[in-house]
Structures are given as structure tokens and as C-alpha cells.
Design a protein around this motif. Sequence first.
Motif, PDB file in Angstrom:
ATOM      1  N   ARG A  15      33.437  34.279  55.255  1.00  0.00           N
ATOM      2  CA  ARG A  15      34.806  34.730  55.537  1.00  0.00           C
ATOM      3  C   ARG A  15      34.817  36.129  56.138  1.00  0.00           C
ATOM      4  O   ARG A  15      35.609  36.415  57.031  1.00  0.00           O
ATOM      5  CB  ARG A  15      35.643  34.690  54.253  1.00  0.00           C
ATOM      6  N   LEU A  16      33.952  37.000  55.645  1.00  0.00           N
ATOM      7  CA  LEU A  16      33.893  38.355  56.193  1.00  0.00           C
ATOM      8  C   LEU A  16      33.318  38.348  57.612  1.00  0.00           C
ATOM      9  O   LEU A  16      33.640  39.218  58.430  1.00  0.00           O
ATOM     10  CB  LEU A  16      33.050  39.252  55.290  1.00  0.00           C
ATOM     11  N   GLU A  17      32.478  37.389  57.910  1.00  0.00           N
ATOM     12  CA  GLU A  17      31.941  37.256  59.260  1.00  0.00           C
ATOM     13  C   GLU A  17      33.019  36.759  60.229  1.00  0.00           C
ATOM     14  O   GLU A  17      33.026  37.129  61.412  1.00  0.00           O
ATOM     15  CB  GLU A  17      30.771  36.268  59.248  1.00  0.00           C
ATOM     16  N   ALA A  18      33.958  35.958  59.683  1.00  0.00           N
ATOM     17  CA  ALA A  18      34.945  35.303  60.549  1.00  0.00           C
ATOM     18  C   ALA A  18      36.295  36.000  60.599  1.00  0.00           C
ATOM     19  O   ALA A  18      37.057  35.817  61.553  1.00  0.00           O
ATOM     20  CB  ALA A  18      35.143  33.854  60.100  1.00  0.00           C
ATOM     21  N   PHE A  19      36.611  36.811  59.579  1.00  0.00           N
ATOM     22  CA  PHE A  19      37.942  37.417  59.486  1.00  0.00           C
ATOM     23  C   PHE A  19      37.837  38.898  59.154  1.00  0.00           C
ATOM     24  O   PHE A  19      36.808  39.389  58.675  1.00  0.00           O
ATOM     25  CB  PHE A  19      38.779  36.711  58.413  1.00  0.00           C
ATOM     26  N   GLY A  20      38.958  39.590  59.337  1.00  0.00           N
ATOM     27  CA  GLY A  20      38.989  41.020  59.055  1.00  0.00           C
ATOM     28  C   GLY A  20      38.922  41.337  57.576  1.00  0.00           C
ATOM     29  O   GLY A  20      38.403  42.380  57.181  1.00  0.00           O
ATOM     30  N   ALA A  21      39.451  40.425  56.739  1.00  0.00           N
ATOM     31  CA  ALA A  21      39.461  40.674  55.297  1.00  0.00           C
ATOM     32  C   ALA A  21      39.392  39.352  54.550  1.00  0.00           C
ATOM     33  O   ALA A  21      39.692  38.286  55.100  1.00  0.00           O
ATOM     34  CB  ALA A  21      40.726  41.435  54.900  1.00  0.00           C
ATOM     35  N   ALA A  22      39.001  39.415  53.294  1.00  0.00           N
ATOM     36  CA  ALA A  22      38.944  38.235  52.427  1.00  0.00           C
ATOM     37  C   ALA A  22      39.589  38.577  51.096  1.00  0.00           C
ATOM     38  O   ALA A  22      39.347  39.656  50.529  1.00  0.00           O
ATOM     39  CB  ALA A  22      37.501  37.784  52.215  1.00  0.00           C
ATOM     40  N   LEU A  23      40.430  37.667  50.609  1.00  0.00           N
ATOM     41  CA  LEU A  23      41.084  37.815  49.311  1.00  0.00           C
ATOM     42  C   LEU A  23      40.491  36.800  48.347  1.00  0.00           C
ATOM     43  O   LEU A  23      40.518  35.590  48.609  1.00  0.00           O
ATOM     44  CB  LEU A  23      42.591  37.587  49.447  1.00  0.00           C
ATOM     45  N   ILE A  24      39.930  37.273  47.228  1.00  0.00           N
ATOM     46  CA  ILE A  24      39.376  36.402  46.192  1.00  0.00           C
ATOM     47  C   ILE A  24      40.403  36.273  45.076  1.00  0.00           C
ATOM     48  O   ILE A  24      40.773  37.262  44.442  1.00  0.00           O
ATOM     49  CB  ILE A  24      38.064  36.956  45.616  1.00  0.00           C
ATOM     50  N   ARG A  25      40.864  35.044  44.837  1.00  0.00           N
ATOM     51  CA  ARG A  25      41.841  34.776  43.786  1.00  0.00           C
ATOM     52  C   ARG A  25      41.164  34.015  42.656  1.00  0.00           C
ATOM     53  O   ARG A  25      40.196  33.302  42.868  1.00  0.00           O
ATOM     54  CB  ARG A  25      42.998  33.948  44.336  1.00  0.00           C
ATOM     55  N   GLY A  26      41.730  34.108  41.457  1.00  0.00           N
ATOM     56  CA  GLY A  26      41.184  33.355  40.338  1.00  0.00           C
ATOM     57  C   GLY A  26      41.616  33.949  39.018  1.00  0.00           C
ATOM     58  O   GLY A  26      42.232  35.023  38.972  1.00  0.00           O
ATOM     59  N   PRO A  27      41.313  33.283  37.904  1.00  0.00           N
ATOM     60  CA  PRO A  27      41.742  33.772  36.600  1.00  0.00           C
ATOM     61  C   PRO A  27      41.022  35.054  36.208  1.00  0.00           C
ATOM     62  O   PRO A  27      39.946  35.364  36.725  1.00  0.00           O
ATOM     63  CB  PRO A  27      41.349  32.616  35.659  1.00  0.00           C
ATOM     64  N   LYS A  28      41.624  35.777  35.301  1.00  0.00           N
ATOM     65  CA  LYS A  28      40.965  36.970  34.772  1.00  0.00           C
ATOM     66  C   LYS A  28      39.625  36.593  34.149  1.00  0.00           C
ATOM     67  O   LYS A  28      39.494  35.546  33.522  1.00  0.00           O
ATOM     68  CB  LYS A  28      41.838  37.628  33.700  1.00  0.00           C
ATOM     69  N   GLY A  29      38.647  37.456  34.341  1.00  0.00           N
ATOM     70  CA  GLY A  29      37.376  37.273  33.663  1.00  0.00           C
ATOM     71  C   GLY A  29      36.425  36.301  34.312  1.00  0.00           C
ATOM     72  O   GLY A  29      35.372  36.006  33.738  1.00  0.00           O
ATOM     73  N   CYS A  30      36.734  35.789  35.522  1.00  0.00           N
ATOM     74  CA  CYS A  30      35.841  34.802  36.125  1.00  0.00           C
ATOM     75  C   CYS A  30      34.753  35.452  36.980  1.00  0.00           C
ATOM     76  O   CYS A  30      33.849  34.762  37.463  1.00  0.00           O
ATOM     77  CB  CYS A  30      36.621  33.771  36.932  1.00  0.00           C
ATOM     78  N   GLY A  31      34.842  36.768  37.198  1.00  0.00           N
ATOM     79  CA  GLY A  31      33.783  37.468  37.912  1.00  0.00           C
ATOM     80  C   GLY A  31      34.129  37.901  39.324  1.00  0.00           C
ATOM     81  O   GLY A  31      33.242  38.247  40.114  1.00  0.00           O
ATOM     82  N   LYS A  32      35.415  37.914  39.669  1.00  0.00           N
ATOM     83  CA  LYS A  32      35.833  38.263  41.036  1.00  0.00           C
ATOM     84  C   LYS A  32      35.362  39.652  41.437  1.00  0.00           C
ATOM     85  O   LYS A  32      34.772  39.844  42.500  1.00  0.00           O
ATOM     86  CB  LYS A  32      37.371  38.191  41.153  1.00  0.00           C
ATOM     87  N   THR A  33      35.656  40.628  40.580  1.00  0.00           N
ATOM     88  CA  THR A  33      35.329  42.016  40.916  1.00  0.00           C
ATOM     89  C   THR A  33      33.828  42.225  41.020  1.00  0.00           C
ATOM     90  O   THR A  33      33.340  42.892  41.942  1.00  0.00           O
ATOM     91  CB  THR A  33      35.921  42.969  39.862  1.00  0.00           C
ATOM     92  N   THR A  34      33.075  41.638  40.100  1.00  0.00           N
ATOM     93  CA  THR A  34      31.618  41.802  40.109  1.00  0.00           C
ATOM     94  C   THR A  34      31.014  41.246  41.393  1.00  0.00           C
ATOM     95  O   THR A  34      30.169  41.887  42.034  1.00  0.00           O
ATOM     96  CB  THR A  34      30.997  41.096  38.892  1.00  0.00           C
ATOM     97  N   SER A  35      31.458  40.049  41.795  1.00  0.00           N
ATOM     98  CA  SER A  35      30.937  39.453  43.029  1.00  0.00           C
ATOM     99  C   SER A  35      31.365  40.263  44.249  1.00  0.00           C
ATOM    100  O   SER A  35      30.579  40.453  45.190  1.00  0.00           O
ATOM    101  CB  SER A  35      31.427  38.005  43.169  1.00  0.00           C
ATOM    102  N   ALA A  36      32.615  40.750  44.244  1.00  0.00           N
ATOM    103  CA  ALA A  36      33.103  41.539  45.375  1.00  0.00           C
ATOM    104  C   ALA A  36      32.347  42.857  45.494  1.00  0.00           C
ATOM    105  O   ALA A  36      32.052  43.319  46.602  1.00  0.00           O
ATOM    106  CB  ALA A  36      34.598  41.798  45.218  1.00  0.00           C
ATOM    107  N   LYS A  37      32.013  43.469  44.367  1.00  0.00           N
ATOM    108  CA  LYS A  37      31.290  44.741  44.388  1.00  0.00           C
ATOM    109  C   LYS A  37      29.899  44.597  45.004  1.00  0.00           C
ATOM    110  O   LYS A  37      29.359  45.562  45.571  1.00  0.00           O
ATOM    111  CB  LYS A  37      31.177  45.311  42.975  1.00  0.00           C
ATOM    112  N   LYS A  38      29.308  43.409  44.882  1.00  0.00           N
ATOM    113  CA  LYS A  38      27.979  43.190  45.461  1.00  0.00           C
ATOM    114  C   LYS A  38      28.024  43.257  46.983  1.00  0.00           C
ATOM    115  O   LYS A  38      27.006  43.546  47.626  1.00  0.00           O
ATOM    116  CB  LYS A  38      27.432  41.832  45.021  1.00  0.00           C
ATOM    117  N   LYS A  39      29.194  42.993  47.569  1.00  0.00           N
ATOM    118  CA  LYS A  39      29.339  42.991  49.019  1.00  0.00           C
ATOM    119  C   LYS A  39      29.945  44.290  49.549  1.00  0.00           C
ATOM    120  O   LYS A  39      29.726  44.664  50.700  1.00  0.00           O
ATOM    121  CB  LYS A  39      30.229  41.821  49.461  1.00  0.00           C
ATOM    122  N   ALA A  40      30.748  44.957  48.703  1.00  0.00           N
ATOM    123  CA  ALA A  40      31.500  46.131  49.168  1.00  0.00           C
ATOM    124  C   ALA A  40      30.620  47.370  49.266  1.00  0.00           C
ATOM    125  O   ALA A  40      29.654  47.534  48.518  1.00  0.00           O
ATOM    126  CB  ALA A  40      32.664  46.386  48.222  1.00  0.00           C
TER     127      ALA A  40
END
Length: 426
Positions: A15-40
Motif C-alpha cells: 500500500r505504501l508503494e502504491a499510495f501516498g498513505a495507508a490507514l490501519i484499522r482494527g480493534p484495540k490491542g491487535c498490534g496496529k501501532t507495533t506493526s506500523a512502527k516497524k515501517k515508520a
Amino acid sequence: MEYKKRIIDNLLDLRLEAFGAALIRGPKGCGKTTSAKKKAKSLVEFQDENVRENLLSVAEAAPGKLLIGEKPRLFDEWQDAPKLWGAIRKDIDDSGLNGQYILTGSSSKDIQTPHTGTLRISQLQMYPMSLYESEESNGAVSLTELFENPESFEGCESLLSVDDLIFAICRGGWPHTLSNTTARAKLEVAKDLYRQTYSVDISNIDGKKRNSRWAQSIIQSYSRNICTLAETKTIIGDVKANNDIGESTIFEYIAALEKLYIIDDICAWCPSIRSKTAIRASKKRNLIDPSIAVAALGLSPDYFNTDFKTLGFLFESLCVRDLKVYSSAFGGQMSYYHDRYGLEADGVLHLENGKYAILEFKLGANEIDKGAEHLLEIENLIKKFNEKEKQCPLRIPDIKIVITGTKYGYRRPDGVLVIPIGCLKN
């Protein structure tokens, strides 16, 4: 704790290769922030109380200032500063660059934005961890390879016992459990998430004060009816039995729980192999993770030593969760089939290229024959339909699978595959 690779990681790269931004949605505690931090490469956290008020002030007065930083730049829980959306969209338009921003959010708040973000901000759904991501499934069977070459399957062996699966169902796929060292600490995570949902998050979703007891009753009703075709009147009857609440309010609470990604119903597959009146088209009740149902019902792993019926429904919910995670890697969609003649398939997994699998989820070996029989009946029904409708035939299922909690996987003489959930991966 070492980061465990998630299936969404590769999807986020794309998604980051194809678009300017990516939004990760999901329930609290599923690991969104941790996975996003690996890329940011830089980060803005609106949940950091030390700087929260200052960040919110800047986001309100001059949101473009917060975009300054190394890219991709992560905005965690971005919905707390909704003006960011427009600023990000404009910056992407102005720069014409992809891979600039990552946003995460634990709710789908109804935020008024001047632009939808279409073709600028691509959205990704994240689920709790699958058994393969938590390294409990050995991954001996790849769904991708199975669809590409169904004949390649030669059998497999799961290392998960029934007790292991029971614990996994009760614990859930919450990454925080991996850092807890005791069984009771691991089980406490889902319980706390459940409590937070009905007592805090149900009101915070849109700032509207809601009755925690009513929210609790709705989640409990869904839990009692998990992976069933319970009608809306059943849910309403459950909730109204112990609460003075109107039907419209129940629907409003259900909508809020969907926005929190707690309720995650399964849609029906409605092919034209029966008359429209014969096919059940209502949604199958489900939650984002079976551990929430266990917590809502106040159960423990020991309880399931005597209640295998409830365990069977929760096992189905676990399988649906994992299949949604695995199939997200190749654009899969999960549904179910059921008609008034009693013919059913617990799951139908469709791929973007038109291929699909029909599935039954059976915890024990004694149910495998029945599950295979259902799948073969559906295949035969499609074949009979195609004999009459030769101009517009339906595709024959590419794979027929009974997914089990047993030890061994194998190919039956009738062509149905038996695969333990403890052997699957994407």
C-alpha cells in the motif's frame, strides 16, 4: 520482546508503494501501532499524555506543521485530530509522492472530512494474531500453494493438542499475551479488553454516554450465539430480558460495537443454486476474536472439559479469524452457505481471481465425515445446476476442506481435504 512478523506487514509495504498513505484499522490491542512502527521513520502519538494537549492544539490550528518529519511518518490514533486527514490528503496531492504517511485507528468514528481519501489514503483491516503469527501453527500447509496446486497436498501433522486449542481460544490473538509469562496473566488480557469495551470504549467511540450494563448484555448475547444464524429478535430478546432498553437503542449499541471492530459478523454466500427463498441470507453472528466471547460468558479453559458444544462454536470463530488473516494476503473474502433444506458450509473462501474453497470446521474426528458430506452435497448441487444452466454455469469449488482440531491432515478418497488448523498459514 522480539517482534513477530505479521501477515499485514507485506500488505502495508504494498500500500505504501502504491499510495501516498495507508490507514490501519482494527480493534484495540491487535498490534496496529507495533506493526506500523516497524515501517515508520518518525512518529506522532496522540495517546502520549505528556504532549497530547500540545499536539491536539497544533493539529487544530495548523495541522500541516505535524507533517514535518522523516517519512513515512506515523500518526497513531489519528482520529483524535481529524483535521490531519485533509492536511495529509493535500500534501500527497502537492508532492505526488507515495509512502509518505501511516495512520492507525482503533475505531471507525464518523469523522467529517472534506475528502474521502480515495486514491490517496488506502485502508487496511488488521485482526488479532492468527495461530501461525503467534507461532503455534507449524504452517505446514500454505493456503496460497493449496489454491495454486490442490493436488500437491500430501498430508500434514499438527503439534497442537485439543487442550492447546482450548487455551488459544480463551487467550485470544492479542500480542500483549506473548509477553506475559503465566497462563492466568495471558488469560487476563481478553478479560480486560472486554471490560474496557463495555465500560469505556462504547462511550468514547463518539463521545456519547452509554449504559455499560446494556453494552455488556449485547456482547454476552452475541457470545452465546457466536457462529450461529441467531435472528435479530433473538439478540433483542436476550438483551431486553434483563434490561429496560428499546430496540432502536440496541441497534445503536450494536453499530457502536461494529465501529470498535468488536462485532465482526459473517455474510452469506448466495449463489443461484437454490431459489432465493431457500437460501439463508442473514449474517452469522461473530466477534473479532473468540476470547472476547469466553470473557463475556465468564468461562475458563477448564469449563470446556464438559461443554464440547459451546467449544465447537468457539473453534469455528477461531478458524474464521485465522482464515480472514491468511486470506488477506491474497485478497480473500470469507462467507458461509446455509439453506432451509439443512445444506450448509461453515465457510466459503473466495479469491480475487475467482477461485474459491468450501469449508467445514469440525473440532473432533467424529464430525469429519458429516462435514465432508455437506461439502460434497454442495458440489453436487452446483453440478446439477450447471447441467440446466449451461450458458451461465457456476464455478465448481476449487477445494473442499474440513478444518479440524485433530492431529493429522490427509486427503480423503472422495477428494475432501482434512487439514488441522494447527498446520495452516497464508
